[in-house]
Scaffold this active site. Structure first.
Site, PDB file in Angstrom:
ATOM      1  N   MET A 167       1.354  -1.554  -0.190  1.00 32.66           N
ATOM      2  CA  MET A 167       0.127  -0.383   0.363  1.00 32.66           C
ATOM      3  C   MET A 167       1.248   1.347   0.021  1.00 32.66           C
ATOM      4  O   MET A 167       2.057   1.313  -1.095  1.00 32.66           O
ATOM      5  CB  MET A 167      -0.880   0.517   1.484  1.00 32.66           C
ATOM      6  CG  MET A 167      -1.829  -1.341   1.027  1.00 32.66           C
ATOM      7  SD  MET A 167      -2.820  -0.892  -0.124  1.00 32.66           S
ATOM      8  CE  MET A 167      -4.466  -0.488   0.412  1.00 32.66           C
ATOM      9  N   SER A 168       0.394   2.317   1.088  1.00 32.38           N
ATOM     10  CA  SER A 168       1.481   3.451   0.899  1.00 32.38           C
ATOM     11  C   SER A 168       2.773   3.259   0.662  1.00 32.38           C
ATOM     12  O   SER A 168       3.550   4.103   1.022  1.00 32.38           O
ATOM     13  CB  SER A 168       1.163   4.558   1.464  1.00 32.38           C
ATOM     14  OG  SER A 168      -0.823   4.581   1.463  1.00 32.38           O
ATOM     15  N   MET A 169       3.682   1.808   1.308  1.00 32.41           N
ATOM     16  CA  MET A 169       4.767   1.915   1.564  1.00 32.41           C
ATOM     17  C   MET A 169       5.266   2.262   0.050  1.00 32.41           C
ATOM     18  O   MET A 169       6.653   2.286   0.035  1.00 32.41           O
ATOM     19  CB  MET A 169       5.049   0.379   2.292  1.00 32.41           C
ATOM     20  CG  MET A 169       4.458   0.193   3.444  1.00 32.41           C
ATOM     21  SD  MET A 169       5.647  -0.987   4.415  1.00 32.41           S
ATOM     22  CE  MET A 169       5.173  -2.511   3.571  1.00 32.41           C
ATOM     23  N   THR A 170       4.994   1.734  -0.848  1.00 32.95           N
ATOM     24  CA  THR A 170       4.591   2.168  -2.629  1.00 32.95           C
ATOM     25  C   THR A 170       5.391   3.727  -2.567  1.00 32.95           C
ATOM     26  O   THR A 170       6.643   4.045  -3.289  1.00 32.95           O
ATOM     27  CB  THR A 170       3.978   2.220  -3.259  1.00 32.95           C
ATOM     28  OG1 THR A 170       2.881   0.913  -2.902  1.00 32.95           O
ATOM     29  CG2 THR A 170       4.166   1.800  -4.905  1.00 32.95           C
ATOM     30  N   LYS A 171       4.358   4.536  -1.488  1.00 31.70           N
ATOM     31  CA  LYS A 171       5.207   6.308  -2.350  1.00 31.70           C
ATOM     32  C   LYS A 171       6.634   5.822  -0.889  1.00 31.70           C
ATOM     33  O   LYS A 171       7.442   6.959  -2.425  1.00 31.70           O
ATOM     34  CB  LYS A 171       4.230   7.308  -0.735  1.00 31.70           C
ATOM     35  CG  LYS A 171       2.909   7.038  -0.899  1.00 31.70           C
ATOM     36  CD  LYS A 171       2.569   8.018  -0.333  1.00 31.70           C
ATOM     37  CE  LYS A 171       0.917   7.641  -0.073  1.00 31.70           C
ATOM     38  NZ  LYS A 171      -0.122   6.493  -0.372  1.00 31.70           N
TER      39      LYS A 171
END
Lengths: 403, 403
Positions: free
Chosen positions: A121-125
């Site tokens: 999820m937002s660890m992609t950012k």
């Protein structure tokens, strides 16, 4: 829970992308390990070589028992809890602890196994931010430049006169509401644009991430305050791709997955035009994110080879402006957000990637510790997860520092 | 041709799954390497270990020049052609030749590179057939049993009273037309059932491969003649999954990709219920299919380890009944089809997997040779490709046997 078991699975145990709410609890607990079976995805290749082996403690059982027994008090009070209990409380699917570059703890639960991949999820950012920070440190991306000078197509949107750094630190002033409870929130327009499924016949909205970004309206002024808005990461993905001529997937492979000796390919879901979701689409193996965290802790060096300048880690560790960070994240008050990494308050110099269901890459330089956790907490709210996470992680850090 | 290049690609160079005919020429030439970016897919995991290295000739350039210069006359006459010329004539994307277990020739073209994966199309059937043949040889699948005794849900369809062997050899009597030019052909009902996209609102047809199989009507009698019909492979996939409790992807991983030391994960596209397309959905690396071909040539042994009984290869080599095979494939007259492998006429004992755009795993036991070719020939018709393929492969076999 029997999701997707049997040939075929029972009708009430089938999870499919078009027909059901596959990413809400309890289906979530299966879907986080199976994103590619629901969506088109692009590979982050590890290459073809042998993986770089991780070092393990010679006596892992003893250390595991020590860590499992660690006790801490959740933030905001509540009954003390052991580390082992915290794993269940947080719906942990996989957890890995590295100390001095050595694995000291590793467990899998739920849908995850050592050879599985899990939605980051937002660890992609943070992956996108890391790639941008590498380009900045190497001089191929000027973080003081205006976005429109790099991506002219963005001229008509609120991003046009933001700097690359403001995008990296999410201090842009954008009209973008991510309130999932509001049916008119921008997130739904964004989701419709991003979906790889065919658009409805009467659809007139933007198609794909890039078209969405081109029509984001301003709200407030750039540079004044941190506002956590996913679209900044997609904008940064576009910037990074324009500068390098490479998709985020390809760049992540070249700069990180291949040279760090990842043991699994990762992947990122794509929109209907094949653009990877730089703001949240990554799925990866637990140990490979451990390698990534360790690489950051070691300032870009792995097995004596330098993969990126030390300045990359140092820039992240210096953090953003805590005054701009504000009070929206009580557990992180005094911290900041920079290069799409969360910089924690406290004297350990902790920085972290965070995903909305409890995923984290938590790097504690003072303790020489990296914790990677995959989780599928039922609600997409880290404030509910932090109370049983942050003191638990600190307890492990203190335990390891005392050794 | 510039497909999918740029951020974003130009509008007339975008290939997407919902909106365009992504699997026709010339888009085909890009799509064959990018199926996962268009469709949901399930991984065939290689596991986490180091790949088993392939052995290479010490002097590859010299042998490559020798093979490139080989001349042959296309079937049916026509001007003689060199091997090198045949690669272009056949829209070759990747080609690998193993002799005595050693790579003697390897080239990549078009969208493929050594670390890429390519659509195997109907070679997927041969993978499914191989898995079934392994189960038969090990005694966990009775190929004389009726399909309905293993998959009771199939009771109402034409498959009910076919034997497993008839399904494996495609001598079933099924009403199933694969004439792509006929808009009422069964292939379109099948395609609609198989699509992972949401069904149209007024859709009343079968959903997924399994539901499709349950409503196949009979045509003619089982066991009388070979009729090449993809649905047999999907039925075999269901049989194999029911017997083992594992998806074809998982079984392929456990029995082949992991133990043979594959260097890449493979994957298979799935329908809207997560069922892998056992009749055509595989994408894999060129060298890994080389490992698979070599494993078959070596009767199940790799690096001194036995992965399956020698009887598996022997059963395939014995072939089906040439009288049932008939005249539909002039270039293969006198051959047969068994366990989803093509058994060629001639005294070399050749057997092969074949995909509809020129893909092949070609195993020549007499020459101790394996050729794997990925291709994207514009028309889905092997009869157009065989004339410049079969004599070319024979020329290489003769060249290698003379060494």
């Amino acid at each position: 829970m029997g999701w997707m078991e049997g040939f075929p699975p029972p009708a009430d145990r089938i999870i499919t992308q078009p027909d059901s709410n596959y990413f809400s609890f309890p289906k979530l607990r299966w879907s986080v390990c199976h994103m590619r079976e629901l969506l088109p995805t692009e590979e982050v290749s590890r290459g073809l070589g042998a993986p770089a082996p991780l070092r393990y403690l010679p006596d892992p059982e003893r250390e595991r028992a020590s860590i499992d027994a660690l006790r801490f008090t959740p933030l905001g009070g509540g009954a003390p809890m052991t580390w082992a209990e915290s794993l269940e409380a947080n719906y942990t699917d996989g957890i890995l602890i590295l100390h001095d570059g050595q694995v000291v703890y590793e467990r899998y639960f739920g849908c995850l196994a050592e050879d599985g991949k899990h939605a980051a999820m937002s660890m992609t950012k943070s992956l996108t931010g890391l790639l941008a920070e590498i380009l900045v440190a190497e001089g191929s991306l000027d973080d003081t430049a205006l976005v429109s000078s790099i991506v002219p197509e963005i001229r008509g949107s609120a991003f046009a006169d933001a700097t690359v750094r403001q995008v990296m630190d999410m201090t842009t002033g954008l009209h973008y509401s991510e309130d999932y409870a509001d049916p008119n929130a921008d997130i739904w327009v964004y989701s419709a644009a991003a979906s790889p499924l065919p658009k409805p016949e009467n659809y007139t909205g933007p198609v794909g991430y890039f078209e969405y970004l081109q029509q984001v309206r301003p709200e407030g002024r750039h540079g004044e305050a941190f506002h956590y808005k996913t679209v900044n990461a997609d904008m940064l993905g576009w910037i990074v791709s324009r500068v390098t001529g490479k998709a985020v997937t390809e760049l992540a492979s070249e700069r990180l997955w291949r040279p760090m000796g990842a043991e699994q390919d990762a992947y990122i879901q794509v929109d209907g035009k094949g653009v990877p979701f730089a703001g949240g689409g990554l799925s990866a193996g637990l140990r490979d994110l451990g390698r990534l965290g360790q690489l950051l802790l070691d300032e870009g060096v792995i097995d004596g080879r330098r993969l990126f300048p030390a300045e990359v880690t140092r820039s992240i560790r210096r953090g953003g402006d805590p005054a701009k960070f504000g009070d929206a994240y009580p557990a992180l008050r005094g911290g900041s957000y920079t290069s799409m990494w969360w910089v924690y308050p406290g004297d350990h110099g902790v920085f972290a990637a965070r995903g909305v269901h409890g995923q984290t890459i938590y790097v504690d330089p003072a303790a020489r510790m990296v914790i990677v956790r995959f989780a599928s907490f039922p609600k997409p709210q880290n404030p509910l997860i932090d109370p049983t996470t942050l003191p638990a992680f600190e307890a492990v850090a203190n335990h390891l520092m005392a050794k």
